[in-house]
Scaffold this active site. Structure first.
Site, PDB file in Angstrom:
ATOM      1  N   ASP A  81       0.876  -1.157   0.000  1.00 56.34           N
ATOM      2  CA  ASP A  81       0.000   0.000   0.000  1.00 56.34           C
ATOM      3  C   ASP A  81       0.921   1.216   0.000  1.00 56.34           C
ATOM      4  O   ASP A  81       1.561   1.519   0.997  1.00 56.34           O
ATOM      5  CB  ASP A  81      -0.890  -0.046   1.246  1.00 56.34           C
ATOM      6  CG  ASP A  81      -1.852   1.121   1.317  1.00 56.34           C
ATOM      7  OD1 ASP A  81      -1.488   2.221   0.869  1.00 56.34           O
ATOM      8  OD2 ASP A  81      -2.955   0.931   1.837  1.00 56.34           O
ATOM      9  N   GLU A 174       1.868  -0.991  12.307  1.00 59.33           N
ATOM     10  CA  GLU A 174       0.752  -0.677  11.410  1.00 59.33           C
ATOM     11  C   GLU A 174      -0.397  -1.540  11.918  1.00 59.33           C
ATOM     12  O   GLU A 174      -0.639  -2.629  11.427  1.00 59.33           O
ATOM     13  CB  GLU A 174       1.141  -1.006   9.964  1.00 59.33           C
ATOM     14  CG  GLU A 174       0.138  -0.534   8.935  1.00 59.33           C
ATOM     15  CD  GLU A 174      -0.906  -1.605   8.644  1.00 59.33           C
ATOM     16  OE1 GLU A 174      -2.037  -1.460   9.165  1.00 59.33           O
ATOM     17  OE2 GLU A 174      -0.614  -2.557   7.928  1.00 59.33           O
ATOM     18  N   GLU A 183     -10.729  -5.980  13.435  1.00 63.26           N
ATOM     19  CA  GLU A 183      -9.590  -6.891  13.317  1.00 63.26           C
ATOM     20  C   GLU A 183      -8.270  -6.131  13.421  1.00 63.26           C
ATOM     21  O   GLU A 183      -7.326  -6.364  12.651  1.00 63.26           O
ATOM     22  CB  GLU A 183      -9.666  -7.679  12.004  1.00 63.26           C
ATOM     23  CG  GLU A 183     -10.810  -8.686  11.979  1.00 63.26           C
ATOM     24  CD  GLU A 183     -10.753  -9.640  10.801  1.00 63.26           C
ATOM     25  OE1 GLU A 183     -10.065  -9.320   9.820  1.00 63.26           O
ATOM     26  OE2 GLU A 183     -11.394 -10.697  10.876  1.00 63.26           O
ATOM     27  N   HIS A 323      -5.599   0.490   1.119  1.00 64.29           N
ATOM     28  CA  HIS A 323      -6.265  -0.816   1.189  1.00 64.29           C
ATOM     29  C   HIS A 323      -7.379  -0.830   2.231  1.00 64.29           C
ATOM     30  O   HIS A 323      -8.228  -1.717   2.216  1.00 64.29           O
ATOM     31  CB  HIS A 323      -5.250  -1.933   1.464  1.00 64.29           C
ATOM     32  CG  HIS A 323      -4.854  -2.054   2.895  1.00 64.29           C
ATOM     33  ND1 HIS A 323      -3.817  -1.325   3.444  1.00 64.29           N
ATOM     34  CD2 HIS A 323      -5.348  -2.806   3.902  1.00 64.29           C
ATOM     35  CE1 HIS A 323      -3.702  -1.636   4.719  1.00 64.29           C
ATOM     36  NE2 HIS A 323      -4.608  -2.528   5.030  1.00 64.29           N
TER      37      HIS A 323
END
Length: 383
Positions: A81, A174, A183, A323
């Site tokens: 990304d 991240e 999640e 993303h």
């Protein structure tokens, strides 16, 4: 949680109001509205990197002998990304004074790219922790690039491993998920912070903010939701109720946006507790034109405030695509809004009790406009 098949038309539809009356929503009086933050942290170098990448084919990896735990990375991150990775690279390389001679912990290291950035920027040592089989590849990548003396890859869960050092100076991760919190690895980062970060240590990133806006989306709502009212002549509306409860992850065309963007929640990762990720926040969305509203859209910004100058990125519909895309919450009602009218309400976000990685969302909203009056409560589940 679903995803769109394709991008919507950006034009408004001439659809009449489908407004109804449900449970009363909670009105909000003076909710401060955010300025649109999407473009606030633009980086010319980042824009060039993203522009240069246009047209490159996506790389996909297929395991001939079946799926492994590393498939998460290959499926979701089949290519880097660029917005995310370039931002982290710029944060590290342009702020080497933060990294130089420091001990760094990379939580959820994946391929080890952030660890490599830190090592190249002068870190004293980097501990890259990854619980999946990707840790084996990260170790090989580190060795191939000649950083084995500076980067130690540890395979396992943060909550179960032991570091070779008592404390670290920096934690980089991240950790963000869809809708920021779905999640995600936030609790893991907070656990690592409380156990290993020195008192004046730094978290990268250290701020994350969740925003809400409203869109016109008649075409896709018709395809995804209204379809179930008449399926080859049969009433399958019971499925429609289920479909309404599933937020959709997709890229929203900025031309679909009808209202301002409202800040819901800012989390200071250096100070917050795990419980702070569950919250209720008021909102007030003001129509910027006459239109119809079919859904609310959530997105998040991430900030690195310890840098020499503020750095970060936005996942909003007016920013470069990532993303994470955006999260679309369809409304039961079609809201007919006139310019200047307000949708007021509140959003409650909570971890699911059975699975804390899942998210339960309760939306209360009301509109008292010239052509539409509605008050309703809707619940969503991100699974």
């Amino acid at each position: 949680m679903g995803r769109r098949k394709n991008t919507n038309s950006s034009s408004s539809s001439n659809q009449g109001s489908g407004a109804g009356f449900g449970h009363p929503g909670e009105a909000v009086k003076d909710v401060p509205e955010s300025s649109n933050p999407d473009e606030s942290m633009c980086d010319p170098e980042l824009d060039k990197a993203v522009d240069d990448s246009m047209g490159e084919p996506e790389v996909s990896f297929v395991e001939a002998d079946g799926k492994t735990s590393a498939d998460y990375y290959f499926d979701s991150y089949s290519h880097f990304d660029l917005v995310r990775t370039k931002t982290y690279q710029n944060v590290i390389y342009q702020n080497k004074f933060l990294i130089k001679d420091k001990i760094v912990l990379d939580v959820g290291a994946g391929t080890g790219i952030l660890s490599l950035f830190c090592a190249k920027a002068g870190a004293k040592h980097v501990y890259a922790v990854e619980c999946s089989d990707m840790a084996d590849m990260a170790k090989e990548i580190v060795e191939t690039n000649g950083y084995s003396n500076l980067i130690t890859v540890l395979k396992g869960k943060i909550e179960e491993i032991e570091l070779p050092v008592p404390k670290v100076d920096i934690i980089i991760s991240e950790w963000m998920g869809y809708f920021l919190l779905f999640e995600n690895m936030l609790n893991t980062v907070l656990y690592a912070r409380d156990k290993w970060l020195v008192d004046d240590g730094i978290l990268l990133p250290d701020k994350a903010s969740l925003f809400l806006t409203a869109i016109e989306d008649a075409e896709y709502k018709e395809d995804k939701i209204e379809f179930w009212n008449n399926v080859y002549g049969f009433d399958m509306s019971c499925i429609k109720k289920q479909a309404m409860m599933e937020p959709l992850v997709d890229t929203v065309d900025q031309n679909q946006i009808v209202t301002n963007s409202q800040l819901l929640k800012t989390m200071d990762i250096s100070k917050m507790t795990p419980g702070d990720a569950s919250f209720t926040a008021p909102f007030k969305l003001v129509a910027e034109r006459d239109d119809f509203i079919h859904a609310l859209v959530a997105y998040f910004d991430v900030s690195f405030t310890k840098c020499h100058k503020l750095m970060g990125f936005s996942t909003g519909p007016r920013s470069r695509s990532t993303h994470w895309k955006q999260t679309v919450l369809y409304l039961e009602d079609v809201l007919t809004v006139c310019q200047g009218e307000s949708i007021v309400g509140s959003m409650t976000v909570a971890q699911n009790k059975k699975n804390p990685r899942d998210i339960d969302i309760m939306l209360k909203y009301s509109l008292n406009g010239r052509r539409c009056t509605v008050s309703r409560v809707q619940c969503y589940k991100m699974r």
